[in-house]
Design a protein around this motif. Structure first.
Motif, PDB file in Angstrom:
ATOM      1  N   ALA A  25      55.271  38.974  38.688  1.00 52.83           N
ATOM      2  CA  ALA A  25      54.448  38.239  37.704  1.00 52.83           C
ATOM      3  C   ALA A  25      53.151  37.479  38.218  1.00 52.83           C
ATOM      4  N   LEU A  26      53.400  36.715  39.427  1.00 52.38           N
ATOM      5  CA  LEU A  26      52.287  36.238  40.149  1.00 52.38           C
ATOM      6  C   LEU A  26      51.260  37.505  40.749  1.00 52.38           C
ATOM      7  N   VAL A  27      51.637  38.599  41.046  1.00 51.85           N
ATOM      8  CA  VAL A  27      50.819  39.777  41.494  1.00 51.85           C
ATOM      9  C   VAL A  27      49.841  40.203  40.196  1.00 51.85           C
ATOM     10  N   ALA A  28      50.497  40.344  39.065  1.00 53.12           N
ATOM     11  CA  ALA A  28      49.652  40.479  38.122  1.00 53.12           C
ATOM     12  C   ALA A  28      48.651  39.504  37.286  1.00 53.12           C
ATOM     13  N   GLN A  29      49.340  38.376  37.682  1.00 55.25           N
ATOM     14  CA  GLN A  29      48.162  37.076  37.240  1.00 55.25           C
ATOM     15  C   GLN A  29      47.072  37.236  38.097  1.00 55.25           C
ATOM     16  N   PHE A  30      47.300  37.595  39.573  1.00 50.29           N
ATOM     17  CA  PHE A  30      46.088  37.658  40.397  1.00 50.29           C
ATOM     18  C   PHE A  30      45.474  38.787  40.255  1.00 50.29           C
ATOM     19  N   LEU A  31      45.853  39.956  39.493  1.00 50.45           N
ATOM     20  CA  LEU A  31      45.104  41.053  39.367  1.00 50.45           C
ATOM     21  C   LEU A  31      44.289  41.025  38.026  1.00 50.45           C
ATOM     22  N   ILE A  32      45.138  40.130  37.032  1.00 49.00           N
ATOM     23  CA  ILE A  32      44.228  40.282  35.711  1.00 49.00           C
ATOM     24  C   ILE A  32      43.082  39.168  35.813  1.00 49.00           C
ATOM     25  N   HIS A  33      43.372  38.163  36.517  1.00 48.85           N
ATOM     26  CA  HIS A  33      42.199  37.182  37.032  1.00 48.85           C
ATOM     27  C   HIS A  33      41.222  37.859  37.962  1.00 48.85           C
ATOM     28  N   GLY A  34      41.429  38.925  38.393  1.00 55.35           N
ATOM     29  CA  GLY A  34      40.490  39.533  39.347  1.00 55.35           C
ATOM     30  C   GLY A  34      39.674  40.567  38.587  1.00 55.35           C
ATOM     31  N   GLY A  35      39.897  40.683  37.024  1.00 53.14           N
ATOM     32  CA  GLY A  35      39.072  41.513  36.269  1.00 53.14           C
ATOM     33  C   GLY A  35      39.850  42.658  35.811  1.00 53.14           C
ATOM     34  N   ILE A  36      40.915  43.239  36.095  1.00 53.59           N
ATOM     35  CA  ILE A  36      41.593  44.161  35.766  1.00 53.59           C
ATOM     36  C   ILE A  36      42.182  44.007  34.370  1.00 53.59           C
ATOM     37  N   ALA A  37      41.876  44.844  33.354  1.00 49.97           N
ATOM     38  CA  ALA A  37      42.165  44.545  31.845  1.00 49.97           C
ATOM     39  C   ALA A  37      43.837  44.589  31.873  1.00 49.97           C
ATOM     40  N   PRO A  38      44.345  43.703  30.966  1.00 48.31           N
ATOM     41  CA  PRO A  38      45.969  43.868  30.739  1.00 48.31           C
ATOM     42  C   PRO A  38      46.302  45.305  30.530  1.00 48.31           C
ATOM     43  N   GLN A  39      45.651  45.875  29.713  1.00 47.56           N
ATOM     44  CA  GLN A  39      46.282  47.415  29.236  1.00 47.56           C
ATOM     45  C   GLN A  39      46.184  48.382  30.349  1.00 47.56           C
ATOM     46  N   SER A  40      44.995  48.133  31.194  1.00 51.55           N
ATOM     47  CA  SER A  40      44.982  49.001  32.475  1.00 51.55           C
ATOM     48  C   SER A  40      46.096  48.746  33.536  1.00 51.55           C
ATOM     49  N   TRP A  96      53.480  42.095  23.990  1.00 56.82           N
ATOM     50  CA  TRP A  96      53.394  40.909  24.583  1.00 56.82           C
ATOM     51  C   TRP A  96      51.931  40.594  25.039  1.00 56.82           C
ATOM     52  N   PHE A  97      51.153  41.222  25.337  1.00 55.65           N
ATOM     53  CA  PHE A  97      49.585  41.217  25.728  1.00 55.65           C
ATOM     54  C   PHE A  97      48.877  40.909  24.259  1.00 55.65           C
ATOM     55  N   LEU A  98      49.112  41.365  23.327  1.00 54.84           N
ATOM     56  CA  LEU A  98      48.598  41.151  22.079  1.00 54.84           C
ATOM     57  C   LEU A  98      48.954  39.718  21.467  1.00 54.84           C
ATOM     58  N   PRO A 215      41.232  54.398  24.775  1.00 59.74           N
ATOM     59  CA  PRO A 215      40.096  54.116  23.818  1.00 59.74           C
ATOM     60  C   PRO A 215      39.611  52.542  24.088  1.00 59.74           C
ATOM     61  N   LEU A 216      40.583  51.749  24.811  1.00 60.44           N
ATOM     62  CA  LEU A 216      39.881  50.428  25.013  1.00 60.44           C
ATOM     63  C   LEU A 216      38.940  50.457  26.622  1.00 60.44           C
ATOM     64  N   GLY A 217      39.185  51.499  27.047  1.00 58.45           N
ATOM     65  CA  GLY A 217      38.369  51.579  28.575  1.00 58.45           C
ATOM     66  C   GLY A 217      39.479  51.129  29.479  1.00 58.45           C
ATOM     67  N   ILE A 218      39.383  52.256  30.688  1.00 59.31           N
ATOM     68  CA  ILE A 218      40.251  51.756  31.765  1.00 59.31           C
ATOM     69  C   ILE A 218      39.543  50.894  32.804  1.00 59.31           C
ATOM     70  N   THR A 219      39.819  49.702  33.338  1.00 61.00           N
ATOM     71  CA  THR A 219      39.345  49.209  34.627  1.00 61.00           C
ATOM     72  C   THR A 219      39.911  49.593  35.867  1.00 61.00           C
ATOM     73  N   TRP A 220      39.332  49.516  36.810  1.00 62.94           N
ATOM     74  CA  TRP A 220      40.005  49.973  38.079  1.00 62.94           C
ATOM     75  C   TRP A 220      39.836  48.875  39.272  1.00 62.94           C
ATOM     76  N   PRO A 221      40.577  48.999  40.099  1.00 60.89           N
ATOM     77  CA  PRO A 221      40.821  47.996  41.230  1.00 60.89           C
ATOM     78  C   PRO A 221      39.136  48.032  41.806  1.00 60.89           C
ATOM     79  N   ALA A 222      38.887  46.661  42.291  1.00 63.53           N
ATOM     80  CA  ALA A 222      37.635  46.603  42.750  1.00 63.53           C
ATOM     81  C   ALA A 222      37.410  46.763  44.469  1.00 63.53           C
ATOM     82  N   ASP A 223      38.667  46.276  45.173  1.00 62.82           N
ATOM     83  CA  ASP A 223      38.513  46.307  46.380  1.00 62.82           C
ATOM     84  C   ASP A 223      40.238  46.819  46.948  1.00 62.82           C
ATOM     85  N   GLY A 224      40.250  46.743  48.288  1.00 64.03           N
ATOM     86  CA  GLY A 224      41.630  47.347  48.740  1.00 64.03           C
ATOM     87  C   GLY A 224      42.801  46.072  48.354  1.00 64.03           C
TER      88      GLY A 224
END
Length: 304
Positions: A25-40, A96-98, A215-224
């Motif tokens: 959950a902490l890793v997911a929070q870090f990634l979502i705050h970094g700009g990765i869309a929840p559905q991606s 859950w995301f909705l 359909p919503l668009g996939i966001t990709w990781p920005a860095d390593g």
């Protein structure tokens, strides 16, 4: 292996899954705050761990015990149960995301986590999977009280936004889907290995999330670091955790399995205290004790 040892290992699998989910959950929070869309991120969770699960499945299928569990050897009902459990996984995450989009993170999470054990217990008793008794009732009450104390915000829930009715509906739908995942794993046919059930279920979940994310668009990781976090989320906190849960859940009663997975918010709170300097309040420690007491009560019930 005697019954007591089997039950202990099953509890270990379920608790390990909950611990991995809580840390994830902490890793997911870090990634979502970094700009990765929840559905991606949800799509990555289900898709990136598939190679490992299928590798383990193919190795299992090559053994004499695994040949009967190949897809062509499964009955139609068994195939449906595998795919439906995976679809329920994807729907659980999506709903859950909705709910979070309407209500914020706290309330949908509490609804999904706290309602699922009640739904599982009611379904299990109604279907005759387990008998209702004082230990089951007391274990459920202690578990729900413990989780509520763990996740209750310091200032309370606060006012609900305008779309709270829709958000509540999505949150309760998430709880129902999570209950279906638990029941699907707990009642999986014994001849279907856990790794086979996990591989097919995760494939169905990944396809469902692909239909949502594209359909919503996939966001990709920005860095390593984001790629590392996404890989960890997909392989460790999803594939390995789900495999451990699937293995343990089929050896426990459905209610015990879902209560064991409630260790997730406890692990998340402990990790937040250790890594993010967010100390646990006294009510959270009380919640941890209540949750631990509930698990010990249900463990004793399982041994009995």
């Amino acid at each position: 292996m005697n019954a007591r040892m089997s039950a202990a290992l099953a509890w270990g699998g379920v608790l390990l899954a909950g611990a991995l989910w809580g840390g994830g959950a902490l890793v997911a929070q870090f990634l979502i705050h970094g700009g990765i869309a929840p559905q991606s991120l949800a799509l990555a969770r289900f898709a990136l761990g598939l190679p490992l699960l299928w590798l383990l499945h193919w190795r299992q299928a090559a053994t004499p015990a695994g040949r009967d569990a190949r897809w062509r050897g499964l009955a139609s009902r068994e195939r449906f149960q595998l795919l439906a459990t995976g679809a329920a996984m994807a729907l659980n995450v999506s709903c859950w995301f909705l709910g979070i989009a309407q209500l914020g993170a706290a309330l949908p999470t509490v609804i999904s986590i706290c309602c699922a054990p009640v739904l599982v217990a009611l379904a299990s008793v109604a279907r005759g999977y387990e008998r209702f008794g004082m230990r089951l009732f007391a274990g459920l009450v202690l578990a729900l009280a413990g989780v509520l104390l763990l996740v209750l915000p310091q200032g309370g829930w606060g006012p609900l936004p305008a779309g709270h009715a829709v958000g509540l509906a999505w949150s309760f739908a998430s709880a129902c889907c999570y209950a279906l995942v638990v029941l699907g794993n707990a009642r999986m046919p014994a001849r279907v290995p856990a790794v086979t059930a996990s591989a097919w279920g995760m494939t169905a979940a990944a396809l469902c999330m692909l239909a949502v994310a594209v359909p919503l668009g996939i966001t990709w990781p920005a860095d390593g670091m984001q790629w590392l976090g996404v890989g960890y989320t997909g392989v460790v906190t999803t594939s390995l955790a789900y495999l451990a849960f699937a293995w343990g859940a089929r050896r426990l009663s459905p209610t015990a399995a879902v209560v064991g997975s409630l260790v997730e918010p406890l692990v998340a709170a402990v990790f937040a205290a250790l890594l993010l300097a967010e100390p646990m309040a006294s009510r959270q420690w009380a919640g941890a004790l209540a949750l631990g007491a509930a698990m010990l009560l249900l463990m004793a019930r399982t041994d009995g």
